[in-house]
Design an enzyme around this catalytic site. Structure first.
Site, PDB file in Angstrom:
ATOM      1  N   GLU A 135      24.707  25.864  -3.155  1.00 41.87           N
ATOM      2  CA  GLU A 135      23.872  25.943  -2.256  1.00 41.87           C
ATOM      3  C   GLU A 135      23.295  27.173  -1.501  1.00 41.87           C
ATOM      4  O   GLU A 135      22.096  27.072  -1.320  1.00 41.87           O
ATOM      5  CB  GLU A 135      24.873  25.178  -0.844  1.00 41.87           C
ATOM      6  CG  GLU A 135      23.978  24.858   0.496  1.00 41.87           C
ATOM      7  CD  GLU A 135      22.605  24.227   0.114  1.00 41.87           C
ATOM      8  OE1 GLU A 135      22.606  23.505  -0.734  1.00 41.87           O
ATOM      9  OE2 GLU A 135      21.913  24.100   1.236  1.00 41.87           O
TER      10      GLU A 135
ATOM     11  N   CYS B   5       4.242  12.863  -0.222  1.00 40.30           N
ATOM     12  CA  CYS B   5       2.986  12.562   0.360  1.00 40.30           C
ATOM     13  C   CYS B   5       3.325  11.873   1.822  1.00 40.30           C
ATOM     14  O   CYS B   5       4.315  11.151   1.820  1.00 40.30           O
ATOM     15  CB  CYS B   5       2.299  11.438  -0.427  1.00 40.30           C
ATOM     16  SG  CYS B   5       1.929  11.942  -2.210  1.00 40.30           S
TER      17      CYS B   5
ATOM     18  N   TRP C  30       1.322  15.415  -2.125  1.00 43.98           N
ATOM     19  CA  TRP C  30       2.376  16.062  -3.222  1.00 43.98           C
ATOM     20  C   TRP C  30       1.932  15.660  -4.745  1.00 43.98           C
ATOM     21  O   TRP C  30       2.294  14.695  -4.718  1.00 43.98           O
ATOM     22  CB  TRP C  30       3.801  16.019  -2.843  1.00 43.98           C
ATOM     23  CG  TRP C  30       4.757  16.659  -3.696  1.00 43.98           C
ATOM     24  CD1 TRP C  30       5.041  18.122  -3.088  1.00 43.98           C
ATOM     25  CD2 TRP C  30       5.418  16.262  -4.890  1.00 43.98           C
ATOM     26  NE1 TRP C  30       6.049  18.499  -4.108  1.00 43.98           N
ATOM     27  CE2 TRP C  30       6.171  17.636  -5.144  1.00 43.98           C
ATOM     28  CE3 TRP C  30       5.207  15.257  -5.574  1.00 43.98           C
ATOM     29  CZ2 TRP C  30       6.910  17.733  -6.313  1.00 43.98           C
ATOM     30  CZ3 TRP C  30       6.340  15.393  -6.738  1.00 43.98           C
ATOM     31  CH2 TRP C  30       6.889  16.496  -7.103  1.00 43.98           C
TER      32      TRP C  30
ATOM     33  N   GLU D 167      14.882  28.446  -3.575  1.00 47.32           N
ATOM     34  CA  GLU D 167      13.747  27.678  -3.293  1.00 47.32           C
ATOM     35  C   GLU D 167      12.615  27.989  -2.402  1.00 47.32           C
ATOM     36  O   GLU D 167      11.551  27.683  -2.333  1.00 47.32           O
ATOM     37  CB  GLU D 167      14.093  26.133  -2.927  1.00 47.32           C
ATOM     38  CG  GLU D 167      14.948  26.274  -1.389  1.00 47.32           C
ATOM     39  CD  GLU D 167      15.546  24.940  -1.069  1.00 47.32           C
ATOM     40  OE1 GLU D 167      14.706  23.855  -1.220  1.00 47.32           O
ATOM     41  OE2 GLU D 167      16.545  24.924  -0.469  1.00 47.32           O
TER      42      GLU D 167
ATOM     43  N   LYS E 221       9.527  17.779   1.118  1.00 44.89           N
ATOM     44  CA  LYS E 221      10.925  17.269   2.034  1.00 44.89           C
ATOM     45  C   LYS E 221      11.385  16.304   1.376  1.00 44.89           C
ATOM     46  O   LYS E 221      12.557  15.972   1.112  1.00 44.89           O
ATOM     47  CB  LYS E 221      10.543  17.252   3.429  1.00 44.89           C
ATOM     48  CG  LYS E 221      12.100  17.051   4.068  1.00 44.89           C
ATOM     49  CD  LYS E 221      12.261  18.381   4.781  1.00 44.89           C
ATOM     50  CE  LYS E 221      13.577  18.087   5.855  1.00 44.89           C
ATOM     51  NZ  LYS E 221      14.798  19.078   5.014  1.00 44.89           N
TER      52      LYS E 221
ATOM     53  N   ARG F  94       5.953  16.722   3.648  1.00 45.39           N
ATOM     54  CA  ARG F  94       6.220  15.621   2.723  1.00 45.39           C
ATOM     55  C   ARG F  94       5.386  15.996   1.425  1.00 45.39           C
ATOM     56  O   ARG F  94       5.255  15.362   0.568  1.00 45.39           O
ATOM     57  CB  ARG F  94       5.867  14.293   3.103  1.00 45.39           C
ATOM     58  CG  ARG F  94       6.706  13.787   4.333  1.00 45.39           C
ATOM     59  CD  ARG F  94       6.266  12.494   4.563  1.00 45.39           C
ATOM     60  NE  ARG F  94       6.466  11.328   3.687  1.00 45.39           N
ATOM     61  CZ  ARG F  94       7.514  10.714   3.744  1.00 45.39           C
ATOM     62  NH1 ARG F  94       8.596  10.757   4.454  1.00 45.39           N
ATOM     63  NH2 ARG F  94       7.920   9.826   2.593  1.00 45.39           N
TER      64      ARG F  94
ATOM     65  N   HIS G  10      31.909  34.066 -19.741  1.00 44.61           N
ATOM     66  CA  HIS G  10      31.757  33.154 -20.955  1.00 44.61           C
ATOM     67  C   HIS G  10      30.394  33.258 -21.362  1.00 44.61           C
ATOM     68  O   HIS G  10      29.866  32.303 -22.169  1.00 44.61           O
ATOM     69  CB  HIS G  10      32.318  31.778 -20.746  1.00 44.61           C
ATOM     70  CG  HIS G  10      33.911  31.751 -20.482  1.00 44.61           C
ATOM     71  ND1 HIS G  10      34.667  31.904 -21.572  1.00 44.61           N
ATOM     72  CD2 HIS G  10      34.469  31.544 -19.336  1.00 44.61           C
ATOM     73  CE1 HIS G  10      35.781  31.798 -21.169  1.00 44.61           C
ATOM     74  NE2 HIS G  10      35.799  31.717 -19.944  1.00 44.61           N
TER      75      HIS G  10
ATOM     76  N   LYS H  16      19.274  27.651  -1.859  1.00 43.85           N
ATOM     77  CA  LYS H  16      18.623  28.048  -0.702  1.00 43.85           C
ATOM     78  C   LYS H  16      17.545  29.150  -0.822  1.00 43.85           C
ATOM     79  O   LYS H  16      16.362  29.408  -0.718  1.00 43.85           O
ATOM     80  CB  LYS H  16      19.394  28.457   0.628  1.00 43.85           C
ATOM     81  CG  LYS H  16      19.931  28.094   1.927  1.00 43.85           C
ATOM     82  CD  LYS H  16      18.994  26.738   2.329  1.00 43.85           C
ATOM     83  CE  LYS H  16      18.453  25.542   1.408  1.00 43.85           C
ATOM     84  NZ  LYS H  16      19.028  24.251   1.518  1.00 43.85           N
TER      85      LYS H  16
ATOM     86  N   ASN I   1       1.493   6.527  -0.998  1.00 49.40           N
ATOM     87  CA  ASN I   1       2.580   7.574  -1.344  1.00 49.40           C
ATOM     88  C   ASN I   1       3.477   6.670  -2.269  1.00 49.40           C
ATOM     89  O   ASN I   1       4.056   5.604  -2.164  1.00 49.40           O
ATOM     90  CB  ASN I   1       3.304   7.552  -0.072  1.00 49.40           C
ATOM     91  CG  ASN I   1       4.741   8.272  -0.253  1.00 49.40           C
ATOM     92  OD1 ASN I   1       5.486   8.084   0.661  1.00 49.40           O
ATOM     93  ND2 ASN I   1       5.078   9.094  -1.186  1.00 49.40           N
ATOM     94  N   GLY I   2       3.842   7.375  -3.522  1.00 50.27           N
ATOM     95  CA  GLY I   2       4.629   6.699  -4.398  1.00 50.27           C
ATOM     96  C   GLY I   2       3.885   6.956  -6.056  1.00 50.27           C
ATOM     97  O   GLY I   2       3.158   7.869  -6.289  1.00 50.27           O
TER      98      GLY I   2
HETATM   99  C1  F6R Z   1      17.134  21.754  -0.460  1.00 49.42           C
HETATM  100  C2  F6R Z   1      16.744  20.396  -0.293  1.00 49.42           C
HETATM  101  C3  F6R Z   1      16.806  19.252  -1.299  1.00 49.42           C
HETATM  102  C4  F6R Z   1      17.399  17.949  -0.597  1.00 49.42           C
HETATM  103  C5  F6R Z   1      17.344  16.916  -1.645  1.00 49.42           C
HETATM  104  C6  F6R Z   1      17.909  15.655  -1.184  1.00 49.42           C
HETATM  105  O1  F6R Z   1      17.002  22.744   0.403  1.00 49.42           O
HETATM  106  O2  F6R Z   1      16.443  20.284   1.096  1.00 49.42           O
HETATM  107  O3  F6R Z   1      17.791  19.553  -2.427  1.00 49.42           O
HETATM  108  O4  F6R Z   1      18.571  18.198  -0.197  1.00 49.42           O
HETATM  109  O5  F6R Z   1      15.853  16.727  -2.003  1.00 49.42           O
HETATM  110  O6  F6R Z   1      16.998  15.117  -0.007  1.00 49.42           O
HETATM  111  P1  F6R Z   1      17.807  14.043   0.908  1.00 49.42           P
HETATM  112  O7  F6R Z   1      19.050  14.631   1.417  1.00 49.42           O
HETATM  113  O8  F6R Z   1      16.741  13.695   1.811  1.00 49.42           O
HETATM  114  O9  F6R Z   1      18.336  12.882   0.157  1.00 49.42           O
END
Ligand code: F6R
Length: 593
Positions: free
Chosen positions: A466, A2, A72, A473, A588, A27, A489, A470, A96-97
């Site tokens: 990672e 949010c 969100w 997601e 984000k 957000r 396994h 990527k 937000n929360g």
């Molecule tokens: C994936 C991604 C998330 C963040 C995670 C932590 O592409 O961006 O997995 O890495 O939500 O976020 P931060 O780094 O802001 O604590």
């Protein structure tokens, strides 16, 4: 999780708030709404979907005060009725929360005669504020009282009928404020208000801010307090697309530049890279990609510093049995610096008297402020939900920490030190070269598949984690990352004709083992994309396509391996026509647990 924005001033507040919300859409983006004063009454407009949907409902109203929200969903599905703002009696707010004790509050409020239109915890908080305000008719007293009652996390912007101010308060979720000759501004994050000033106030927990048309007054326990502002010379261009089709693509392409700036800065100020040689126990705590960078970090610190390191996912760490004491270093990694579980872990580590070190991007964020020491990665604004440049700089930060540690402990001698430094200096160019490769052929082999596997050993396995995240997601293709030796396994039973397997091989010492594992999947029909260091020789028959990265030390190659995987994920998602910068269900900044 949010985004909220408010403005009170001499201009029409509606377009200002809409513009601010757009820059906070990373957000949350499942519904949006605004509330503003019009003909002495509060008017609310809200809609399911993106801010662009909300904009369709706007008319030519003009108002000097407006608050807005991009959501969100947490409590209650994305819908118009659940969208913010919520209004109860004389109180209208955006939130937000998550209010954790909403159930108990709801039961009490129902006894008082309140009923609820939405499924949200926010409407309950709004009713609580209305109920207290009805009894005392004192705004500041009401805002003090709710802070003792509400459990969970919140950043609220609140307006009261017949009072032409915005009130802001927070716990957990961030709020940043500024003012100029046009009025006063408040938002969840700096990009929303960046164009109005370079001076920002961060609201602390327990404080209340009152934004009038001309000024901001801060209160603590109803007493006026003086707060110092922070001045940041943010680069506005990092918050814009600058001709790129997507923020993610722009951020991927920014990597050579931000890596160069990072290296120039920290090599020039090497004392800013902390010496962690005195710690016997190191724990790294983070979420998502930041956690993956922590895994790479743990490998580096163990290899070059000979110190045992544990890496933890923050949402697990906070509830596990703790083995922390005053001789422990706890490293918290976070792009946003506002991730709820990482903040909670930081506070726990402090309770146990550990030393805390933050690796953070957002300047002045909660983790940056609360850690004993902080290293800023200085990636600039990262807007795309999927992190790229911040991850790269997190890994690079760990790389430099381990490099320094290795030198201090004598595990990296002078000869090696210079060779590694040469690799660092070439890193921006190497990244640039990898960005120039043609990813079309590889994209075509993957975009229509249901499952993709990533395999590697040790450091390469962490990069696989990672790469896999990527891809899944932003493309919604199911993908899994496995230590290469683990596949047989169980998971190898999923490999069938043309199942894509992306394999990373950069470690000369164990490359033979990885190559055997690649052959195992290849012989079962897999399509193998090999990402390998140029000096490692692999039989052509073992793979279908390959990407070669230059032969560098692992402190550098661990950054190079992720670049093609970022490009691949982007291109697959692009080919599928998906919303790359705002993938479904994600946001984000994860400011709720
Ligand atoms: C994936 C991604 C998330 C963040 C995670 C932590 O592409 O961006 O997995 O890495 O939500 O976020 P931060 O780094 O802001 O604590």
């Amino acid at each position: 999780m949010c985004g909220i924005m408010g403005y009170n001033g001499s201009k029409n507040a509606i377009p200002i708030v809409i513009k601010g919300l757009k820059s906070l859409e990373y957000r949350g983006y499942d519904s949006a709404g605004i509330a503003y004063f019009f003909n002495e009454k509060i008017k609310i407009i809200k809609e399911k979907g993106r801010i662009s949907e909300l904009e369709k409902l706007l008319n030519n109203d003009n108002s000097n005060l407006c608050i807005g929200h991009t959501r969100w969903a947490t409590h209650g599905k994305p819908s118009k009725i659940n969208a913010h703002p919520h209004m109860v009696g004389r109180v209208t707010l955006v939130h937000n929360g998550i209010i954790e004790n909403y159930k108990e509050l709801k039961d009490n409020l129902e006894k008082e005669g309140y009923s609820f239109k939405s499924e949200t915890d926010t409407e309950i908080a709004c009713s609580l504020i209305d109920s207290i305000y009805k009894k005392n008719n004192d705004i500041l007293e009401t805002l003090e009282q709710i802070q003792t009652i509400l459990k969970g996390s919140y950043a609220f912007l609140i307006i009261f009928q017949q009072d032409k101010n915005i009130y802001a308060l927070r716990k957990g979720s961030p709020l940043v404020l500024t003012q100029n000759e046009l009025g006063t501004f408040v938002a969840s994050d700096i990009p929303a208000i960046l164009e109005y000033s370079k001076k920002f106030y961060f609201l602390e927990e327990g404080e209340v801010a009152k934004l009038s048309k001309e000024s901001i007054t801060f209160y603590s326990k109803k007493n006026i307090i003086n707060k110092k502002y922070n001045t940041f010379n943010y680069d506005l261009t990092t918050a814009k697309k600058n001709g790129y089709s997507h923020f993610m693509l722009k951020e991927i392409y920014e990597q050579p530049k931000v890596v160069k700036e990072f290296l120039d800065y920290y090599f020039e100020n090497f004392k800013l890279i902390p010496d962690i040689s005195k710690y016997k126990k190191i724990q790294i705590v983070a979420c998502g990609s930041a956690y993956h960078s922590g895994l790479v970090g743990s490998y580096f610190i163990e290899k070059y510093g000979h110190i045992e390191v544990q890496s933890y996912v923050a949402s697990e760490y906070r509830y596990k049995e703790k083995f922390i004491d005053k001789d422990t270093l706890v490293i918290l990694v976070s792009q946003s610096g506002e991730t709820a579980d990482t903040i909670a872990s930081l506070r726990l580590a402090k309770e146990y008297q550990a030393t805390t070190l933050g690796i953070v991007n957002v300047i002045g964020s909660t983790i940056a402020r609360e850690c004993d020491e902080v290293i800023y990665i200085n990636a600039g604004c990262e807007i795309a939900v999927a992190t790229t440049k911040a991850y790269t700089l997190q890994v690079l930060t760990f790389s430099l920490i381990a490099y320094k540690l290795g030198v201090i402990k004598g595990n990296i001698d002078n000869n090696l030190k210079d060779k590694i430094k040469t690799d660092y200096l070439k890193l921006p160019q190497y990244i640039d070269d990898l960005l120039k490769l043609d990813y079309n052929n590889l994209t075509n082999k993957i975009y229509s598949k249901k499952n993709v596997f990533f395999i590697g050993r040790q450091l390469d396995y962490y990069s696989c984690l990672e790469g896999s995240l990527k891809l899944k997601e932003i493309s919604y293709i199911h993908s899994e990352s496995y230590p290469a030796g683990e596949l047989k396994h169980g998971t190898i039973s999923l490999i069938e004709e043309k199942t894509p397997v992306v394999s990373i091989v950069t470690d000369e010492k164990i490359c033979e083992k990885s190559i055997s594992n690649i052959k195992e999947v290849k012989s079962r029909g897999a399509y193998v994309l090999l990402v390998k260091k140029s000096n490692i020789l692999v039989d052509d028959s073992a793979y279908d396509d390959k990407i070669e990265i230059p032969n560098t030390f692992d402190l550098v190659s661990s950054i190079l391996t992720i670049i093609p995987l970022q490009m691949l994920a982007f291109n697959v998602s692009f080919k599928l026509g998906l919303d790359i910068d705002k993938p479904r269900n994600l946001a984000k900044s994860v400011t709720v647990e």
